[in-house]
Scaffold this motif. Structure first.
Motif, PDB file in Angstrom:
ATOM      1  N   GLY A  13       0.846  -1.188   0.000  1.00 14.20           N
ATOM      2  CA  GLY A  13       0.000   0.000   0.000  1.00 14.20           C
ATOM      3  C   GLY A  13       0.877   1.232   0.000  1.00 14.20           C
ATOM      4  N   VAL A  14       0.642   2.173  -0.939  1.00 11.26           N
ATOM      5  CA  VAL A  14       1.460   3.396  -0.987  1.00 11.26           C
ATOM      6  C   VAL A  14       1.307   4.124   0.342  1.00 11.26           C
ATOM      7  CG1 VAL A  14       1.860   5.580  -2.171  1.00 11.26           C
ATOM      8  CG2 VAL A  14       1.146   3.563  -3.474  1.00 11.26           C
ATOM      9  N   PRO A  15       2.394   4.325   1.096  1.00  8.34           N
ATOM     10  CA  PRO A  15       2.275   4.841   2.465  1.00  8.34           C
ATOM     11  C   PRO A  15       1.711   6.262   2.529  1.00  8.34           C
ATOM     12  CG  PRO A  15       4.436   3.835   2.115  1.00  8.34           C
ATOM     13  CD  PRO A  15       3.792   3.972   0.768  1.00  8.34           C
ATOM     14  N   HIS A  16       0.712   6.439   3.347  1.00  8.06           N
ATOM     15  CA  HIS A  16       0.179   7.758   3.671  1.00  8.06           C
ATOM     16  C   HIS A  16       0.266   7.959   5.182  1.00  8.06           C
ATOM     17  CE1 HIS A  16      -1.194   7.418  -0.439  1.00  8.06           C
ATOM     18  NE2 HIS A  16      -1.351   8.718  -0.426  1.00  8.06           N
ATOM     19  N   TYR A  17       1.463   7.720   5.688  1.00 10.14           N
ATOM     20  CA  TYR A  17       1.765   7.883   7.108  1.00 10.14           C
ATOM     21  C   TYR A  17       3.263   8.132   7.214  1.00 10.14           C
ATOM     22  CZ  TYR A  17       3.092   3.017   6.276  1.00 10.14           C
ATOM     23  OH  TYR A  17       3.647   1.878   5.747  1.00 10.14           O
ATOM     24  N   ASN A  18       3.677   8.743   8.287  1.00  9.75           N
ATOM     25  CA  ASN A  18       5.109   8.999   8.483  1.00  9.75           C
ATOM     26  C   ASN A  18       5.536   8.756   9.928  1.00  9.75           C
ATOM     27  OD1 ASN A  18       4.013  11.172   9.824  1.00  9.75           O
ATOM     28  ND2 ASN A  18       4.721  12.710   8.358  1.00  9.75           N
ATOM     29  N   ASN A  19       4.726   7.998  10.651  1.00  6.16           N
ATOM     30  CA  ASN A  19       4.989   7.810  12.077  1.00  6.16           C
ATOM     31  C   ASN A  19       5.264   6.353  12.438  1.00  6.16           C
ATOM     32  OD1 ASN A  19       2.432   6.904  11.534  1.00  6.16           O
ATOM     33  ND2 ASN A  19       1.509   7.677  13.430  1.00  6.16           N
ATOM     34  N   ARG A  20       5.580   5.519  11.455  1.00  5.82           N
ATOM     35  CA  ARG A  20       5.812   4.107  11.742  1.00  5.82           C
ATOM     36  C   ARG A  20       7.311   3.860  11.824  1.00  5.82           C
ATOM     37  NH1 ARG A  20       4.255   0.257  14.446  1.00  5.82           N
ATOM     38  NH2 ARG A  20       2.121   0.679  13.766  1.00  5.82           N
ATOM     39  N   ALA A  21       7.812   3.730  13.034  1.00  4.71           N
ATOM     40  CA  ALA A  21       9.244   3.522  13.255  1.00  4.71           C
ATOM     41  C   ALA A  21       9.590   2.044  13.150  1.00  4.71           C
ATOM     42  CB  ALA A  21       9.646   4.048  14.627  1.00  4.71           C
ATOM     43  N   LEU A  22      10.684   1.741  12.458  1.00  2.69           N
ATOM     44  CA  LEU A  22      11.086   0.353  12.295  1.00  2.69           C
ATOM     45  C   LEU A  22      11.372  -0.309  13.640  1.00  2.69           C
ATOM     46  CD1 LEU A  22      11.709  -1.821  10.185  1.00  2.69           C
ATOM     47  CD2 LEU A  22      14.069  -1.011  10.143  1.00  2.69           C
ATOM     48  N   GLY A  23      11.843   0.465  14.584  1.00  3.37           N
ATOM     49  CA  GLY A  23      12.157  -0.083  15.904  1.00  3.37           C
ATOM     50  C   GLY A  23      10.961  -0.687  16.614  1.00  3.37           C
ATOM     51  N   SER A  24       9.753  -0.319  16.167  1.00  3.86           N
ATOM     52  CA  SER A  24       8.556  -0.845  16.827  1.00  3.86           C
ATOM     53  C   SER A  24       8.397  -2.343  16.611  1.00  3.86           C
ATOM     54  CB  SER A  24       7.312  -0.117  16.306  1.00  3.86           C
ATOM     55  OG  SER A  24       7.100  -0.401  14.932  1.00  3.86           O
ATOM     56  N   THR A  25       9.105  -2.917  15.650  1.00  5.79           N
ATOM     57  CA  THR A  25       8.998  -4.350  15.383  1.00  5.79           C
ATOM     58  C   THR A  25      10.075  -5.168  16.094  1.00  5.79           C
ATOM     59  OG1 THR A  25      10.439  -4.289  13.422  1.00  5.79           O
ATOM     60  CG2 THR A  25       8.099  -3.804  13.087  1.00  5.79           C
ATOM     61  N   PHE A  26      10.982  -4.508  16.816  1.00  7.66           N
ATOM     62  CA  PHE A  26      12.154  -5.188  17.385  1.00  7.66           C
ATOM     63  C   PHE A  26      11.760  -6.317  18.336  1.00  7.66           C
ATOM     64  CE2 PHE A  26      15.647  -5.730  20.392  1.00  7.66           C
ATOM     65  CZ  PHE A  26      16.735  -5.828  19.543  1.00  7.66           C
ATOM     66  N   ALA A  27      10.803  -6.049  19.202  1.00  6.74           N
ATOM     67  CA  ALA A  27      10.446  -7.031  20.223  1.00  6.74           C
ATOM     68  C   ALA A  27       9.742  -8.258  19.651  1.00  6.74           C
ATOM     69  CB  ALA A  27       9.563  -6.385  21.290  1.00  6.74           C
ATOM     70  N   GLN A  28       9.309  -8.188  18.404  1.00  8.87           N
ATOM     71  CA  GLN A  28       8.605  -9.314  17.781  1.00  8.87           C
ATOM     72  C   GLN A  28       9.483 -10.095  16.795  1.00  8.87           C
ATOM     73  OE1 GLN A  28       5.139  -6.557  16.621  1.00  8.87           O
ATOM     74  NE2 GLN A  28       4.209  -8.578  16.649  1.00  8.87           N
ATOM     75  N   ASN A  29      10.682  -9.602  16.505  1.00 12.73           N
ATOM     76  CA  ASN A  29      11.518 -10.223  15.473  1.00 12.73           C
ATOM     77  C   ASN A  29      10.788 -10.298  14.129  1.00 12.73           C
ATOM     78  OD1 ASN A  29      14.299 -11.133  15.764  1.00 12.73           O
ATOM     79  ND2 ASN A  29      13.560 -12.148  17.635  1.00 12.73           N
ATOM     80  N   ILE A  30      10.057  -9.229  13.808  1.00 12.41           N
ATOM     81  CA  ILE A  30       9.292  -9.192  12.569  1.00 12.41           C
ATOM     82  C   ILE A  30      10.203  -8.802  11.404  1.00 12.41           C
ATOM     83  CG2 ILE A  30       7.434  -7.998  11.331  1.00 12.41           C
ATOM     84  CD1 ILE A  30       6.457  -9.903  13.489  1.00 12.41           C
ATOM     85  N   SER A  31      10.076  -9.502  10.275  1.00 10.61           N
ATOM     86  CA  SER A  31      10.748  -9.115   9.043  1.00 10.61           C
ATOM     87  C   SER A  31       9.804  -8.222   8.252  1.00 10.61           C
ATOM     88  CB  SER A  31      11.107 -10.340   8.202  1.00 10.61           C
ATOM     89  OG  SER A  31      12.000 -11.190   8.895  1.00 10.61           O
ATOM     90  N   VAL A  32      10.299  -7.077   7.795  1.00  7.08           N
ATOM     91  CA  VAL A  32       9.472  -6.097   7.089  1.00  7.08           C
ATOM     92  C   VAL A  32      10.092  -5.797   5.727  1.00  7.08           C
ATOM     93  CG1 VAL A  32       8.514  -3.767   7.142  1.00  7.08           C
ATOM     94  CG2 VAL A  32       8.774  -5.049   9.276  1.00  7.08           C
ATOM     95  N   ALA A  33       9.287  -5.896   4.675  1.00  5.52           N
ATOM     96  CA  ALA A  33       9.770  -5.567   3.335  1.00  5.52           C
ATOM     97  C   ALA A  33       8.601  -5.095   2.492  1.00  5.52           C
ATOM     98  CB  ALA A  33      10.429  -6.785   2.684  1.00  5.52           C
ATOM     99  N   GLY A  34       8.891  -4.267   1.506  1.00  2.00           N
ATOM    100  CA  GLY A  34       7.839  -3.806   0.622  1.00  2.00           C
ATOM    101  C   GLY A  34       8.283  -2.636  -0.217  1.00  2.00           C
ATOM    102  N   GLY A  35       7.427  -2.261  -1.147  1.00  3.88           N
ATOM    103  CA  GLY A  35       7.717  -1.167  -2.060  1.00  3.88           C
ATOM    104  C   GLY A  35       6.994  -1.387  -3.372  1.00  3.88           C
ATOM    105  N   ALA A  36       7.442  -0.667  -4.403  1.00  2.00           N
ATOM    106  CA  ALA A  36       6.807  -0.777  -5.724  1.00  2.00           C
ATOM    107  C   ALA A  36       7.059  -2.154  -6.321  1.00  2.00           C
ATOM    108  CB  ALA A  36       7.353   0.312  -6.646  1.00  2.00           C
ATOM    109  N   ALA A  37       6.041  -2.689  -6.962  1.00  2.06           N
ATOM    110  CA  ALA A  37       6.090  -4.055  -7.490  1.00  2.06           C
ATOM    111  C   ALA A  37       7.042  -4.191  -8.672  1.00  2.06           C
ATOM    112  CB  ALA A  37       4.698  -4.500  -7.913  1.00  2.06           C
TER     113      ALA A  37
END
Length: 346
Positions: free
Chosen positions: A268-292
């Protein structure tokens, strides 16, 4: 020629402009056969500060090659092609790794199409990015043309969410978003062998379509209630979550349904600017995405899957319009009267 522009917030219209012409050696001029309205177009459509006459953000098309620049060797006048919303070069490190949606050679504004809801377009950086379709439009049914048009954006985008989230056989997958991209993400998760696919959706027609595409369950609830319902259905957290909306709330839902060590693919094209990558640290979540990686996926397997009838993503086009009806097409998309609006050119 006729071309769509924004006239004010909540309205688009047509203007007469000069037909585009070759400006660079790797340009191609296309006569548009089919185009459409994307959910991402609605962000500008709803913008109260949009300026009258501003070029619209339409970016998906099927077309016939009319003219080619001197550097073009892959297509010729008369060819029937998919015009992806991205313009990869095919030889940089990003493209060779299968990430042509963010080509190293065409960064920024010249990597994405816009203004495609028109009778003709200039497709830049065209030598590798255009995808040839066998034959001519008259060789195909309208249903097949719809599926071919999804290959310009929404089907590869849905697939990209599943790919970057490393969806594999047996995975439990949750799709956030029930629009065209979310529906195609359901198709993609099934293609990659997911054992359970939960769609988060509040709309009955979209729920039914997703179930027919391969979803195994639907959750209408949101927030903590929705997260709890998903976890109940899956018997725990999801292996992968595919975020196909572009809002902070959708990201929160996606992160909430994952088990620790899960994987988030966001397209989803991001319409937010407050999502810090550090928020996923405690879950060991892998995050990836962008234009197809539209061209890569189409050339490698998606075009064949459509032509062979293995997938039928064109069903996301639930209403058809002429170019003269473009404002109604936007209005119906905005009011959720259609999942995705296709524009049939004369």
């Amino acid at each position: 020629m006729k071309k769509t522009v924004y006239t004010k917030a909540g309205q688009v219209g047509l203007v007469e402009v000069e037909r585009p012409h070759i400006e660079a050696s790797d340009d191609v001029i296309l006569r548009i056969v089919r185009t459409c309205v994307c959910g991402s177009d609605l962000w500008s459509y709803r913008n109260p500060d949009i300026e009258a006459g501003h070029q619209n953000s339409g970016h998906e098309a099927l077309g016939i090659v009319e003219e080619i620049g001197d550097a073009i060797s892959t297509v010729k006048p008369g060819d029937f092609v998919i015009a992806p919303f991205t313009h990869g070069c095919g030889h940089c490190d990003a493209c060779l790794a299968g990430y042509d949606g963010t080509c190293d050679c065409h960064e920024g504004g010249d990597n994405w199409s816009d203004g495609v809801q028109a009778e003709y377009m200039r497709f830049e950086c065209a030598n590798w990015a255009l995808v040839k379709i066998p034959g001519q439009p008259s060789d195909y049914t309208e249903a097949m043309l719809k599926s071919l048009l999804t290959l310009a954006d929404v089907m590869p985008t849905g697939y990209h969410a599943a790919r970057v989230a490393h969806v594999k056989r047996g995975d439990k997958v949750v799709v956030i978003g029930d629009g065209a991209v979310g529906q195609c993400a359901v198709i993609a998760a099934k293609m990659r062998g997911a054992s359970q696919i939960v769609l988060m959706s509040r709309h009955e027609d979209r729920q039914q379509m997703a179930l027919e595409f391969g979803a195994t369950a639907v959750v209408a609830e949101r927030g903590e209630e929705g997260i709890a319902k998903v976890r109940e259905i899956l018997g725990g957290g999801a292996d992968a979550a595919l975020e196909c909306v572009g809002t902070a709330a959708a990201v929160d839902q996606a992160l909430g349904v994952l088990h620790n060590g899960g994987r988030l693919g966001f397209v989803g094209v991001p319409h937010y600017n407050n999502r810090a990558l550090g928020s996923t640290f405690a879950q060991n979540i892998s995050v990836a995405g962008g234009a197809a990686s539209v061209t890569t996926y189409d050339k490698q397997f998606l075009l064949k899957a459509v032509l062979d009838g293995d997938i039928n993503p064109g069903r996301v086009f639930t209403h058809s319009y002429s170019l003269d009806e473009i404002d109604q097409a936007y209005r119906d998309m905005d009011e959720r009267k259609t999942i995705k609006a296709i524009i049939v050119m004369k």
